[in-house]
Every structure is written in C-alpha cells, then in structure tokens.
Design a protein around this motif. Structure first.
Motif, mmCIF file in Angstrom:
data_model
loop_
_atom_site.group_PDB
_atom_site.id
_atom_site.type_symbol
_atom_site.label_atom_id
_atom_site.label_comp_id
_atom_site.label_asym_id
_atom_site.label_seq_id
_atom_site.Cartn_x
_atom_site.Cartn_y
_atom_site.Cartn_z
ATOM 1 N N VAL A 38 0.845 -1.190 0.000
ATOM 2 C CA VAL A 38 0.000 0.000 0.000
ATOM 3 C C VAL A 38 0.884 1.245 0.000
ATOM 4 O O VAL A 38 1.830 1.344 0.783
ATOM 5 C CB VAL A 38 -0.931 0.022 1.223
ATOM 6 C CG1 VAL A 38 -1.723 1.333 1.292
ATOM 7 C CG2 VAL A 38 -1.884 -1.169 1.186
ATOM 8 N N SER A 39 0.580 2.182 -0.886
ATOM 9 C CA SER A 39 1.293 3.458 -0.917
ATOM 10 C C SER A 39 0.362 4.586 -0.509
ATOM 11 O O SER A 39 -0.842 4.554 -0.795
ATOM 12 C CB SER A 39 1.857 3.738 -2.314
ATOM 13 O OG SER A 39 2.958 2.907 -2.595
ATOM 14 N N ILE A 40 0.949 5.577 0.144
ATOM 15 C CA ILE A 40 0.213 6.770 0.569
ATOM 16 C C ILE A 40 0.823 7.969 -0.132
ATOM 17 O O ILE A 40 2.031 8.215 -0.035
ATOM 18 C CB ILE A 40 0.296 6.963 2.096
ATOM 19 C CG1 ILE A 40 -0.193 5.706 2.823
ATOM 20 C CG2 ILE A 40 -0.519 8.184 2.525
ATOM 21 C CD1 ILE A 40 0.009 5.759 4.335
ATOM 22 N N ILE A 194 3.809 9.920 -7.727
ATOM 23 C CA ILE A 194 2.583 9.192 -8.050
ATOM 24 C C ILE A 194 2.876 8.048 -9.006
ATOM 25 O O ILE A 194 2.323 6.950 -8.875
ATOM 26 C CB ILE A 194 1.530 10.142 -8.650
ATOM 27 C CG1 ILE A 194 1.216 11.274 -7.664
ATOM 28 C CG2 ILE A 194 0.246 9.383 -8.989
ATOM 29 C CD1 ILE A 194 0.349 12.363 -8.249
ATOM 30 N N ASP A 195 3.756 8.281 -9.993
ATOM 31 C CA ASP A 195 4.141 7.214 -10.912
ATOM 32 C C ASP A 195 4.660 5.996 -10.137
ATOM 33 O O ASP A 195 4.294 4.850 -10.429
ATOM 34 C CB ASP A 195 5.250 7.696 -11.857
ATOM 35 C CG ASP A 195 4.730 8.586 -12.964
ATOM 36 O OD1 ASP A 195 3.798 9.375 -12.694
ATOM 37 O OD2 ASP A 195 5.254 8.500 -14.085
ATOM 38 N N LEU A 205 -3.487 5.086 -1.474
ATOM 39 C CA LEU A 205 -4.325 5.982 -0.676
ATOM 40 C C LEU A 205 -3.930 7.418 -0.992
ATOM 41 O O LEU A 205 -2.741 7.757 -0.957
ATOM 42 C CB LEU A 205 -4.135 5.725 0.823
ATOM 43 C CG LEU A 205 -4.336 4.296 1.322
ATOM 44 C CD1 LEU A 205 -4.071 4.230 2.823
ATOM 45 C CD2 LEU A 205 -5.739 3.814 1.013
ATOM 46 N N VAL A 206 -4.912 8.250 -1.292
ATOM 47 C CA VAL A 206 -4.665 9.653 -1.604
ATOM 48 C C VAL A 206 -5.118 10.497 -0.428
ATOM 49 O O VAL A 206 -6.269 10.406 0.004
ATOM 50 C CB VAL A 206 -5.428 10.082 -2.873
ATOM 51 C CG1 VAL A 206 -5.094 11.528 -3.226
ATOM 52 C CG2 VAL A 206 -5.090 9.159 -4.036
ATOM 53 N N MET A 207 -4.185 11.319 0.091
ATOM 54 C CA MET A 207 -4.515 12.184 1.223
ATOM 55 C C MET A 207 -4.768 13.609 0.753
ATOM 56 O O MET A 207 -4.177 14.079 -0.231
ATOM 57 C CB MET A 207 -3.388 12.164 2.257
ATOM 58 C CG MET A 207 -3.217 10.821 2.941
ATOM 59 S SD MET A 207 -2.053 10.893 4.332
ATOM 60 C CE MET A 207 -3.011 11.882 5.515
ATOM 61 N N GLY A 212 -4.478 16.261 7.194
ATOM 62 C CA GLY A 212 -4.570 15.160 6.254
ATOM 63 C C GLY A 212 -5.748 14.247 6.522
ATOM 64 O O GLY A 212 -6.005 13.832 7.645
ATOM 65 N N ARG A 213 -6.475 13.939 5.469
ATOM 66 C CA ARG A 213 -7.571 12.964 5.513
ATOM 67 C C ARG A 213 -7.439 12.051 4.297
ATOM 68 O O ARG A 213 -6.778 12.402 3.327
ATOM 69 C CB ARG A 213 -8.935 13.659 5.473
ATOM 70 C CG ARG A 213 -9.192 14.651 6.614
ATOM 71 C CD ARG A 213 -10.573 15.293 6.451
ATOM 72 N NE ARG A 213 -10.895 16.211 7.529
ATOM 73 C CZ ARG A 213 -10.584 17.500 7.538
ATOM 74 N NH1 ARG A 213 -9.939 18.019 6.493
ATOM 75 N NH2 ARG A 213 -10.915 18.270 8.552
ATOM 76 N N ILE A 214 -8.075 10.903 4.332
ATOM 77 C CA ILE A 214 -8.090 10.028 3.160
ATOM 78 C C ILE A 214 -9.133 10.564 2.189
ATOM 79 O O ILE A 214 -10.332 10.542 2.468
ATOM 80 C CB ILE A 214 -8.407 8.576 3.543
ATOM 81 C CG1 ILE A 214 -7.370 8.050 4.537
ATOM 82 C CG2 ILE A 214 -8.439 7.703 2.282
ATOM 83 C CD1 ILE A 214 -5.954 8.028 4.018
ATOM 84 N N ALA A 215 -8.644 11.058 1.043
ATOM 85 C CA ALA A 215 -9.535 11.664 0.054
ATOM 86 C C ALA A 215 -10.012 10.660 -0.990
ATOM 87 O O ALA A 215 -11.094 10.822 -1.557
ATOM 88 C CB ALA A 215 -8.818 12.827 -0.640
#
Length: 251
Positions: A38-40, A194-195, A205-207, A212-215
């Motif tokens: 998993v990447s953030i 991002i790449d 996961l996009v913050m 910060g929140r999970i968008a």
C-alpha cells in the motif's frame, strides 16, 4: 479498503494526530491486508510520514486507534527512511549486519549472514567498501539490505528512492521491491512520486491537504499482472490513473 475476511495486518480507525494546536491528520481510517503493498500519496505536510510513525509505534494518536497485528504478534517491522543513514566508519558488510547485531546476533554470525545477503542486492563486490566510496544507488542498496536482513514481516518505506536519479530509481524499484514482494511480506510506503506509487502498489491511498484525511482509495489494476514497475509505466491506462490521482491531490 479491503474485502478480505481475515484480520488486516494494519488497521487505523478514526485516527487524529495533533502537535499542540496544530492538527496533522484528522479522522483517518484504512486497513492494510496481510501481504499487500500500500502506498500513501498526498501534498507536502499532509501527515503521510506521521501515519508511518503511528503504524511503527513511534507515535500515538490523539484520538482513534491503531492496530498492528504484525508488531503486536512479535514479528519484525522494518523501517527505511529517505536517507540511507549508513554509518561512515563501518563497511557495507558491517552496515548490513547492524540490524542483526541490534537483534542480539553475535557479531561474527551477523556479519557472516550479511555477507551472504550481499549478492541478493547486487553488492557482492562491495562488502569491504565504506559508504563514502559508494554511489547514491549503491548506498540505498546497502540500506535496503540492512533493513531486510532481519526478515521483517512489515516493511515501512518513507520515500526510499526520492534522492536518486530517475534511471537509478526505476532500477531499484524493480530489483529491491521485487525481493520483498517475493518474501510475502506487507508493505506501506509514503511517496510524493505518483508514478512510483501506481507502478509498485496494490492500493494507493490519496490524502488531502492539512489536516490530512483520506480523500480517495485506488485499487491498482496492474498489481496482479506480474509486470515489473518499468513495464507497468508503459501499460494501457497507467497515465490516466496517474493523472486522476494528481488531480485528486491538487483539488
């Protein structure tokens, strides 16, 4: 995030982190299935590294809960930072052995095990070299070998390739992360690239910006293809997914 019926390796529920009057992350919830990568991603200052610290146990939330079944079960957690943090006075073999020595292995045994690991990470000719004699890419190889020497079941990565040139980054993504994937371990990586996130991850996961929140959450369709990261970058739909995530970060 996961439809698995087994307990997740890592789970955050309603987590907020504050530093005095400053709220770094707010009401963050997600799960990391065992064996997933998993990447953030997100803008600078959104709390990505703060979440890694929570998962590792180096930080505590102001509210919410953090469950790490891997750490709580006594299995090892590896943490690789942006800087390689090699010790200048130790050779490559001695640096790779450091984690084993910290785990209580006798020095001679630890260094013998470290020497056996060097070929796995392309370091077989550099065991007697000191960090000042290595390129940036070779230093990261040594740092990764040191992290992996203790056979972590959970690997936490804080922008591990950000200081490298593009070609070296692509090479190390393919070689080093593939070694970990073959081990069956679980990984959480923070990155601005991002790449990179799309190329190596099962889930991204996009913050949002601070706090910060999970968008958004993206299940990556390339993860099950078996393609190397450099091949994923050439796959149909890769560019569209990267642009979508970029727009979510910018919005």
């Amino acid at each position: 995030m996961s439809t698995t019926t087994t307990s997740p390796a890592v789970a955050l529920h309603g987590v907020s982190v504050r530093f005095g009057d400053y709220t770094a992350v707010e009401d963050v919830s997600f799960e990391v299935p065992e064996g997933a990568f998993v990447s953030i991603v997100g803008p600078s200052g959104c709390g990505k590294s703060t979440l890694l610290n929570l998962i590792s146990g180096l930080g505590r939330p102001a509210t919410g809960t953090v469950h790490n079944t891997i750490r709580d079960g006594g299995q090892r957690v590896g943490y690789m930072f942006q800087r390689d943090l090699l010790l200048d006075w130790r050779t490559v073999t001695q640096n790779v052995a450091l984690g084993l020595e910290a785990q209580g292995e006798p020095r001679r045994v630890a260094r013998a095990k470290a020497a056996d690991l060097l070929p796995v990470y392309g370091l077989q000719r550099f065991g007697s070299f000191y960090p000042c004699q290595l390129s940036g890419g070779m230093r990261q190889r040594a740092a990764f070998a040191r992290t992996m020497s203790t056979e972590p079941a959970l690997l936490l990565l804080d922008e591990p390739f950000s200081a490298l040139d593009y070609q070296t980054k692509l090479k190390l993504e393919g070689e080093l992360l593939q070694v970990f994937r073959c081990s069956g371990g679980t990984a959480v990586m923070v990155t601005h690239d991002i790449d990179e996130a799309v190329a190596v991850s099962d889930v991204v996961l996009v913050m949002s910006g601070r706090p910060g929140r999970i968008a958004a959450v993206h299940d990556i369709p390339f993860a099950a293809t078996g393609l190397a990261p450099v091949e994923v970058r050439e796959a149909e739909g890769f560019g569209h997914l990267v642009r979508t995530i970029w727009q979510e970060i910018e919005s």
